[in-house]
Design an enzyme around this catalytic site. Sequence first.
Site, short mmCIF file in Angstrom:
data_model
loop_
_atom_site.label_atom_id
_atom_site.label_comp_id
_atom_site.label_asym_id
_atom_site.label_seq_id
_atom_site.Cartn_x
_atom_site.Cartn_y
_atom_site.Cartn_z
N GLN A 87 4.37 -10.53 -12.06
CA GLN A 87 4.08 -10.75 -11.04
C GLN A 87 5.35 -9.29 -10.14
O GLN A 87 5.76 -8.92 -10.64
CB GLN A 87 5.55 -12.24 -10.93
CG GLN A 87 5.13 -12.44 -8.91
CD GLN A 87 6.06 -14.32 -9.32
OE1 GLN A 87 6.04 -14.67 -11.08
NE2 GLN A 87 6.51 -14.95 -7.99
N SER A 140 5.13 -10.77 -19.26
CA SER A 140 5.49 -11.73 -18.27
C SER A 140 4.52 -12.72 -18.28
O SER A 140 3.25 -12.83 -18.96
CB SER A 140 6.40 -12.11 -17.12
OG SER A 140 6.89 -12.67 -17.05
N LEU A 141 4.00 -12.98 -16.68
CA LEU A 141 2.89 -13.75 -16.75
C LEU A 141 1.48 -13.64 -16.79
O LEU A 141 0.35 -14.08 -17.30
CB LEU A 141 2.44 -14.16 -15.48
CG LEU A 141 2.35 -13.16 -14.38
CD1 LEU A 141 0.38 -13.53 -14.45
CD2 LEU A 141 2.97 -13.90 -12.63
N ARG A 166 3.67 -23.39 -14.21
CA ARG A 166 4.63 -22.53 -15.22
C ARG A 166 5.81 -21.62 -13.34
O ARG A 166 7.21 -22.14 -13.33
CB ARG A 166 4.62 -21.07 -15.59
CG ARG A 166 5.49 -20.47 -16.37
CD ARG A 166 4.35 -18.76 -16.12
NE ARG A 166 5.20 -18.07 -17.94
CZ ARG A 166 5.19 -16.74 -17.04
NH1 ARG A 166 5.08 -16.73 -15.40
NH2 ARG A 166 6.05 -16.10 -17.73
N HIS A 170 13.45 -14.91 -16.46
CA HIS A 170 13.66 -14.10 -18.09
C HIS A 170 15.19 -14.91 -18.09
O HIS A 170 15.72 -13.46 -18.74
CB HIS A 170 13.14 -13.23 -18.71
CG HIS A 170 11.61 -13.60 -17.79
ND1 HIS A 170 10.53 -13.34 -18.95
CD2 HIS A 170 10.72 -12.86 -16.82
CE1 HIS A 170 10.12 -13.47 -18.62
NE2 HIS A 170 9.67 -12.71 -17.42
N GLN A 175 9.08 -17.41 -23.75
CA GLN A 175 9.20 -15.95 -23.25
C GLN A 175 10.00 -16.69 -21.89
O GLN A 175 10.39 -15.68 -21.09
CB GLN A 175 7.73 -15.42 -22.58
CG GLN A 175 7.44 -14.91 -21.70
CD GLN A 175 6.35 -14.84 -20.82
OE1 GLN A 175 6.48 -15.43 -20.29
NE2 GLN A 175 5.03 -13.77 -21.12
#
Length: 312
Positions: free
Chosen positions: A10, A94-95, A119, A203, A252
């Site tokens: 992102q 991340s994503l 998510r 996170h 994660q």
Amino acid sequence: MAVAFTFPGQGSQAVGMGKDLADAFPEARRIFQEVDDALGENLSKLIWEGPEETLTLTANAQPALMAVSLAVIRALESRGFSLKGKVAYVAGHSLGEYSALAAAGFVSVADAARLLRIRGNAMQAAVPAGEGAMAAIIGLEQADVEAACAEAAKGSVCQIANDNGGGQLVISGARAAVELAARLCTEKGAKRALMLQVSAPFHSALMAPAANVMREALAGVARNAPVVPVLSNVTVSPSSDPDEIARRLVEQITGRVRWRETVEWFGANGVTTLYEIGAGKVLSGLARRINRDIATASVGTSAEVEAAMAAL
């Protein structure tokens, strides 16, 4: 000499991303249609036409970035490329880990889109608006940042969320604690401590409700062994075991994105070239700051697809 593919997270989104690919490659266009069908909405129109503030929303940006990355993969495949045999490892920020996993066949594109929508919504809902925050800390040693977070937390949550390399760390947690930690980092000598315009404290331990949602969501989709090993954000080690990968994806949500260590791992394990697959050039820039011995290339347009095929 080995190649690894990395997939952006992102912040790399931009209105218009992927349109050139969709126009040039029918296979890429089909990815966007597949994502639209999976979500039951015209996400492609939002990706290509905006408005930017709607595309930037977490629930939209996450599947949108995955769609662009997978469109690149399909465009490469239409030119005869095969991930298996050509690429040693994949990883995502991340994503982007979901994009990497979809590219490697761990889940279908449709399931990846639905998982990322879940998510995004779960991460947004985990903490009431305004109660969480994130800040980028530039030019301060990790131990000093961790000490500032511990001092600021005082029973609350404040932790390192991203270790992006190049002297850039991102902290996340309760707003008051993050703001205090940012001030403490400045006092300790940070070059910059910048509060980020984000919608939730990603996170961090505050994302535990979202982790629970993702555990259930991942249990409900078909999972396969990926065709190439995938490096986990939270362990910086490769795996091809579907159950282990699913557990790491749950971890994660609340865990640290260890990107500096990921690039270092690539360098220590024979990777000589990193290709950033999808929108933007953020990961390529980070990689150059972490290990200048690794060549980088971004692949997000039809011209870049052709250039990559010539090199691969």
